[in-house]
Design a protein around this motif. Structure first.
Motif, PDB file in Angstrom:
ATOM      1  N   ALA A  19       0.836  -1.199   0.000  1.00 59.28           N
ATOM      2  CA  ALA A  19       0.000   0.000   0.000  1.00 59.28           C
ATOM      3  C   ALA A  19       0.870   1.248   0.000  1.00 59.28           C
ATOM      4  O   ALA A  19       0.624   2.202  -0.760  1.00 59.28           O
ATOM      5  CB  ALA A  19      -0.926  -0.018   1.211  1.00 59.28           C
ATOM      6  N   ARG A  20       1.894   1.270   0.828  1.00 64.25           N
ATOM      7  CA  ARG A  20       2.795   2.420   0.866  1.00 64.25           C
ATOM      8  C   ARG A  20       3.523   2.603  -0.458  1.00 64.25           C
ATOM      9  O   ARG A  20       3.696   3.733  -0.940  1.00 64.25           O
ATOM     10  CB  ARG A  20       3.823   2.230   1.990  1.00 64.25           C
ATOM     11  N   ALA A  21       3.936   1.489  -1.069  1.00 66.57           N
ATOM     12  CA  ALA A  21       4.677   1.579  -2.331  1.00 66.57           C
ATOM     13  C   ALA A  21       3.791   2.125  -3.449  1.00 66.57           C
ATOM     14  O   ALA A  21       4.227   2.983  -4.243  1.00 66.57           O
ATOM     15  CB  ALA A  21       5.227   0.205  -2.705  1.00 66.57           C
ATOM     16  N   PHE A  22       2.563   1.651  -3.544  1.00 66.76           N
ATOM     17  CA  PHE A  22       1.660   2.170  -4.570  1.00 66.76           C
ATOM     18  C   PHE A  22       1.315   3.637  -4.298  1.00 66.76           C
ATOM     19  O   PHE A  22       1.194   4.434  -5.233  1.00 66.76           O
ATOM     20  CB  PHE A  22       0.383   1.334  -4.627  1.00 66.76           C
ATOM     21  N   ALA A  23       1.158   4.001  -3.026  1.00 65.79           N
ATOM     22  CA  ALA A  23       0.892   5.401  -2.696  1.00 65.79           C
ATOM     23  C   ALA A  23       2.036   6.283  -3.164  1.00 65.79           C
ATOM     24  O   ALA A  23       1.821   7.391  -3.687  1.00 65.79           O
ATOM     25  CB  ALA A  23       0.679   5.554  -1.198  1.00 65.79           C
ATOM     26  N   GLY A  24       3.272   5.807  -2.997  1.00 67.17           N
ATOM     27  CA  GLY A  24       4.423   6.563  -3.442  1.00 67.17           C
ATOM     28  C   GLY A  24       4.452   6.787  -4.936  1.00 67.17           C
ATOM     29  O   GLY A  24       5.114   7.722  -5.425  1.00 67.17           O
ATOM     30  N   ARG A  25       3.739   5.941  -5.681  1.00 68.41           N
ATOM     31  CA  ARG A  25       3.640   6.103  -7.127  1.00 68.41           C
ATOM     32  C   ARG A  25       2.506   7.039  -7.519  1.00 68.41           C
ATOM     33  O   ARG A  25       2.314   7.325  -8.708  1.00 68.41           O
ATOM     34  CB  ARG A  25       3.425   4.735  -7.775  1.00 68.41           C
ATOM     35  N   GLY A  26       1.708   7.469  -6.544  1.00 68.49           N
ATOM     36  CA  GLY A  26       0.587   8.345  -6.844  1.00 68.49           C
ATOM     37  C   GLY A  26      -0.661   7.629  -7.301  1.00 68.49           C
ATOM     38  O   GLY A  26      -1.604   8.259  -7.795  1.00 68.49           O
ATOM     39  N   ASP A  27      -0.724   6.302  -7.136  1.00 65.30           N
ATOM     40  CA  ASP A  27      -1.916   5.553  -7.517  1.00 65.30           C
ATOM     41  C   ASP A  27      -3.048   5.816  -6.524  1.00 65.30           C
ATOM     42  O   ASP A  27      -2.812   6.122  -5.358  1.00 65.30           O
ATOM     43  CB  ASP A  27      -1.606   4.058  -7.546  1.00 65.30           C
ATOM     44  N   ARG A  28      -4.261   5.689  -6.991  1.00 67.53           N
ATOM     45  CA  ARG A  28      -5.427   5.805  -6.120  1.00 67.53           C
ATOM     46  C   ARG A  28      -5.687   4.447  -5.487  1.00 67.53           C
ATOM     47  O   ARG A  28      -5.727   3.432  -6.176  1.00 67.53           O
ATOM     48  CB  ARG A  28      -6.634   6.288  -6.912  1.00 67.53           C
ATOM     49  N   LEU A  29      -5.879   4.431  -4.171  1.00 63.30           N
ATOM     50  CA  LEU A  29      -5.876   3.188  -3.423  1.00 63.30           C
ATOM     51  C   LEU A  29      -7.224   2.875  -2.804  1.00 63.30           C
ATOM     52  O   LEU A  29      -7.916   3.761  -2.289  1.00 63.30           O
ATOM     53  CB  LEU A  29      -4.838   3.260  -2.301  1.00 63.30           C
ATOM     54  N   VAL A  30      -7.564   1.584  -2.829  1.00 63.97           N
ATOM     55  CA  VAL A  30      -8.692   1.054  -2.075  1.00 63.97           C
ATOM     56  C   VAL A  30      -8.097  -0.002  -1.156  1.00 63.97           C
ATOM     57  O   VAL A  30      -7.628  -1.052  -1.607  1.00 63.97           O
ATOM     58  CB  VAL A  30      -9.759   0.438  -2.995  1.00 63.97           C
ATOM     59  N   LEU A  31      -8.072   0.290   0.141  1.00 65.87           N
ATOM     60  CA  LEU A  31      -7.391  -0.557   1.114  1.00 65.87           C
ATOM     61  C   LEU A  31      -8.410  -1.327   1.934  1.00 65.87           C
ATOM     62  O   LEU A  31      -9.369  -0.747   2.454  1.00 65.87           O
ATOM     63  CB  LEU A  31      -6.513   0.293   2.030  1.00 65.87           C
ATOM     64  N   ALA A  32      -8.158  -2.639   2.073  1.00 66.65           N
ATOM     65  CA  ALA A  32      -9.108  -3.494   2.777  1.00 66.65           C
ATOM     66  C   ALA A  32      -8.383  -4.373   3.786  1.00 66.65           C
ATOM     67  O   ALA A  32      -7.291  -4.884   3.517  1.00 66.65           O
ATOM     68  CB  ALA A  32      -9.863  -4.373   1.778  1.00 66.65           C
ATOM     69  N   ALA A  33      -8.985  -4.548   4.957  1.00 66.25           N
ATOM     70  CA  ALA A  33      -8.515  -5.455   6.002  1.00 66.25           C
ATOM     71  C   ALA A  33      -9.615  -5.505   7.060  1.00 66.25           C
ATOM     72  O   ALA A  33     -10.627  -4.802   6.967  1.00 66.25           O
ATOM     73  CB  ALA A  33      -7.189  -4.991   6.598  1.00 66.25           C
ATOM     74  N   ARG A  34      -9.389  -6.330   8.099  1.00 70.59           N
ATOM     75  CA  ARG A  34     -10.464  -6.533   9.078  1.00 70.59           C
ATOM     76  C   ARG A  34     -10.594  -5.410  10.093  1.00 70.59           C
ATOM     77  O   ARG A  34     -11.698  -5.121  10.551  1.00 70.59           O
ATOM     78  CB  ARG A  34     -10.222  -7.851   9.836  1.00 70.59           C
TER      79      ARG A  34
END
Length: 313
Positions: A19-34
């Motif tokens: 998640a951090r790596a994709f954020a560093g690329r400027g991608d838009r993120l949908v993060l999921a966990a419990r």
């Protein structure tokens, strides 16, 4: 234009590093966990560089992965990359491991991954393109004692991935990638269910979750069918296949010496059924802080030392 990336299992270990790596690329993120509270922490970590949507998701609950996909499309209009990194494990001799523990590991690591693949690929078929990245393991190609549920799930995931790749030969713009780490410095070992009597640990050599995350981002950039992350992974696979008798004679003693600690532990279910936000982190503490050591050794400023270490590692 930035990609829309779904990361499942985003609050700990490889998923959080990804998640951090994709954020560093400027991608838009949908993060999921419990755990909603830990998702909020990861959102804060990523929000300075990326637009982030968090969706609390228990991958073992029917319908939640489809709801996750719907939320992603409602917010961003599409999904370009789906990373499935949610995983749990359990230690114990097969005949002494409670059946519900074995089943929950397989349900989380294989059946939930299969459902994620079903949801993601249906979306990609509809849009004509997309990349699904599944997190496997070197234990999807070899075996080790006391990890029967995890091994069964990861072997199943490796077989499923191969089938999906065969079925997608008519869709050249849809990709399925399998990233197979060896030992990684994550909290999964401490968070595992344990009915063996000793706390598990990653056998050396141990790599960083950031290195695995770079392999995941690399698959999103340039999809590959399978990526191995771990210096000894190829050697172990050769030994398992070419010298099975020798492999089986050595793997038990090596597992007891290198894959288990001397610290005793009473039987427990780990985080298989209930999340533990306090134990969620990128690293498991099995390696020293390399950036700090590098800064001390060469006197580099903090950020520069961290970046240099990431390149060297």
């Amino acid at each position: 234009m930035s990609r829309v990336v779904v990361v499942v299992g985003a609050t700990s270990g490889i998923g959080r590093a990804a998640a951090r790596a994709f954020a560093g690329r400027g991608d838009r993120l949908v993060l999921a966990a419990r755990a909603p509270q830990t998702l909020a922490e990861v959102r804060t970590e990523c929000a300075a560089a990326a637009e982030v949507l968090t969706v609390p998701t228990d991958v073992t609950t029917p319908g939640t992965l489809q709801a996750l996909a719907d939320a992603a499309v409602d917010r961003f209009g599409r999904i370009d990359v789906w990373v499935h990194a949610a995983a749990v494990t359990a230690y114990g001799r097969f005949d002494e491991l409670p059946g519900q523990i074995f089943e929950q590991v397989v349900r989380t690591d294989l059946l939930a991954a299969a459902e994620a693949a079903r949801v993601a690929l249906r979306h990609f078929r509809a849009t004509g393109a997309g990349t699904l990245i599944l997190t496997g393991s070197v234990l999807g190609h070899i075996t080790a004692p006391y990890l029967s549920a995890y091994v069964a799930a990861k072997w199943g995931l490796a077989g499923l991935t191969r089938v999906l790749q065969q079925e997608l030969r008519d869709s050249p713009d849809i990709h399925v990638c399998l990233v197979n780490p060896g030992s990684v410095d994550t909290p999964v070992y401490q968070r595992a269910a344990n009915h063996l009597g000793h706390v598990g640990r990653p056998p050396p050599p141990i790599t960083t979750p950031q290195r695995v995350a770079r392999a995941i981002v690399g698959c999103a950039d340039r999809p590959r069918r399978e990526v191995s992350v771990g210096r000894l992974n190829p050697l172990m696979r050769v030994g398992f296949t070419v010298l099975p008798g020798l492999y089986d004679a050595l793997v038990g003693p090596l597992m007891r010496r290198l894959g288990l600690s001397d610290r005793p532990v009473a039987p427990h279910d780990g985080v298989l059924f209930v999340p533990d936000p306090a134990s969620e982190a990128v690293s498991g503490g099995w390696l020293p802080d390399p950036a700090h050591l590098l800064r001390v050794a060469v006197g580099l400023p903090g950020t520069l030392g961290s970046r240099l270490w990431q390149r060297l590692w």
